[in-house]
Design an enzyme around this catalytic site. Sequence first.
Site, mmCIF file in Angstrom:
data_model
loop_
_atom_site.group_PDB
_atom_site.id
_atom_site.type_symbol
_atom_site.label_atom_id
_atom_site.label_comp_id
_atom_site.label_asym_id
_atom_site.label_seq_id
_atom_site.Cartn_x
_atom_site.Cartn_y
_atom_site.Cartn_z
ATOM 1 N N ASP A 1 1.838 18.350 29.876
ATOM 2 C CA ASP A 1 2.025 18.475 31.328
ATOM 3 C C ASP A 1 0.698 18.664 32.050
ATOM 4 O OD1 ASP A 1 3.584 18.528 33.621
ATOM 5 O OD2 ASP A 1 3.815 20.710 33.564
ATOM 6 N N HIS B 1 -2.578 10.110 34.419
ATOM 7 C CA HIS B 1 -1.801 9.648 33.250
ATOM 8 C C HIS B 1 -2.683 8.837 32.296
ATOM 9 C CE1 HIS B 1 1.852 11.253 34.757
ATOM 10 N NE2 HIS B 1 1.930 10.445 35.800
ATOM 11 N N LEU C 1 1.828 10.782 8.666
ATOM 12 C CA LEU C 1 2.130 11.552 9.886
ATOM 13 C C LEU C 1 3.223 10.794 10.640
ATOM 14 C CD1 LEU C 1 1.533 13.623 12.229
ATOM 15 C CD2 LEU C 1 -0.166 11.992 13.060
HETATM 16 C C1 IPE Z 1 7.940 17.803 31.385
HETATM 17 O O1 IPE Z 1 7.079 17.797 32.454
HETATM 18 C C2 IPE Z 1 8.165 16.388 30.919
HETATM 19 C C3 IPE Z 1 7.051 15.768 30.240
HETATM 20 C C4 IPE Z 1 5.914 16.324 29.910
HETATM 21 C C5 IPE Z 1 7.275 14.408 29.870
HETATM 22 P P1 IPE Z 1 7.599 17.770 33.962
HETATM 23 O O2 IPE Z 1 6.386 17.813 34.809
HETATM 24 O O3 IPE Z 1 8.534 16.645 34.157
HETATM 25 O O4 IPE Z 1 8.408 19.135 34.065
HETATM 26 P P2 IPE Z 1 8.856 19.940 35.357
HETATM 27 O O5 IPE Z 1 9.619 19.013 36.227
HETATM 28 O O6 IPE Z 1 7.617 20.435 36.008
HETATM 29 O O7 IPE Z 1 9.684 21.070 34.816
HETATM 30 C C1 IPE Z 2 2.629 14.510 32.595
HETATM 31 O O1 IPE Z 2 2.300 15.414 33.568
HETATM 32 C C2 IPE Z 2 4.074 14.531 32.254
HETATM 33 C C3 IPE Z 2 4.764 13.245 32.400
HETATM 34 C C4 IPE Z 2 5.937 13.162 32.943
HETATM 35 C C5 IPE Z 2 4.141 12.029 31.895
HETATM 36 P P1 IPE Z 2 2.878 15.375 35.043
HETATM 37 O O2 IPE Z 2 2.956 13.978 35.531
HETATM 38 O O3 IPE Z 2 4.143 16.160 35.116
HETATM 39 O O4 IPE Z 2 1.723 16.141 35.806
HETATM 40 P P2 IPE Z 2 1.894 17.290 36.879
HETATM 41 O O5 IPE Z 2 2.671 18.384 36.219
HETATM 42 O O6 IPE Z 2 2.613 16.692 38.034
HETATM 43 O O7 IPE Z 2 0.507 17.697 37.182
HETATM 44 MG MG MG Z 3 4.544 18.136 35.388
#
Ligand code: IPE
Ligand code: IPE
Ligand code: MG
Length: 224
Positions: free
Chosen positions: A12, A29, A122
Amino acid sequence: MNPIKHVAIIMDGNGRWGIIKKKSRNYGHKQGLKTVEKIIKESLKKKIKFLTLYAFSTENWKRPKNEINYLFTLLDNFLSNKIKQLNKEKIRFFVLGKKKFNKKLNDLLNYSEKLTSSNKRLQINLALNYGSKSEIISAITNLKKKKLKINESNITNNLYTKNIPDPDILIRTGNRKRLSNFLLWQLAYSEIFFEKKLWPDFNEKDYNKILNIFKKTKRNYGKI
Ligand code: IPE
Ligand code: IPE
Ligand code: MG
């Protein structure tokens, strides 16, 4: 010392990272994918057997179309360019989640799984269109169809993660302390690490710090 078989990661913070760098969420990303490559390499070095990466949740469909398209284009390019290399390195690629994408991506995911299916060094589980609640519901639906008892081992064996040991470690980067519908059943006894750094800033050193703390942690499983 605890052996480490399985590490799961909620990657995240990409979007915020892109904005902090005065670029776009999508730029974050793209950078996040570089961290994925670093962590795969380090997991090989550390002889970890399963690495589960949360890449796209069932709730992430609520994001703007342009971001969703960008994420799947990144994935498509990554697999198209790298799956042969991953196979050479004896890495198995496996998808957790319902494969309901466009035909090209579905085909590429199926091809990648098939090509690498006998690799044992892995296993990378990519959680894609993954939601833990829907996984549990489909497991129980399967049990009803097969007229099997609803008990712990039958549920475990009907999840997407059947044959995969539960994660020893869960890492969530990005300074949020929540599970966001990830592996709710499988994480029952995992050691959880919430990391302040955003995913594109997370590196091998941060990863090793967590692995080392884990190795020294006493796991009780309810005992003393
Ligand atoms: C969790 O992150 C999903 C992934 C890392 C793919 P999100 O950014 O979607 O989670 P929330 O919405 O902040 O809980
Ligand atoms: C990556 O982080 C998770 C995915 C869904 C790919 P985010 O896109 O949720 O990034 P933040 O949390 O908005 O910074
Ligand atoms: Mg996020």
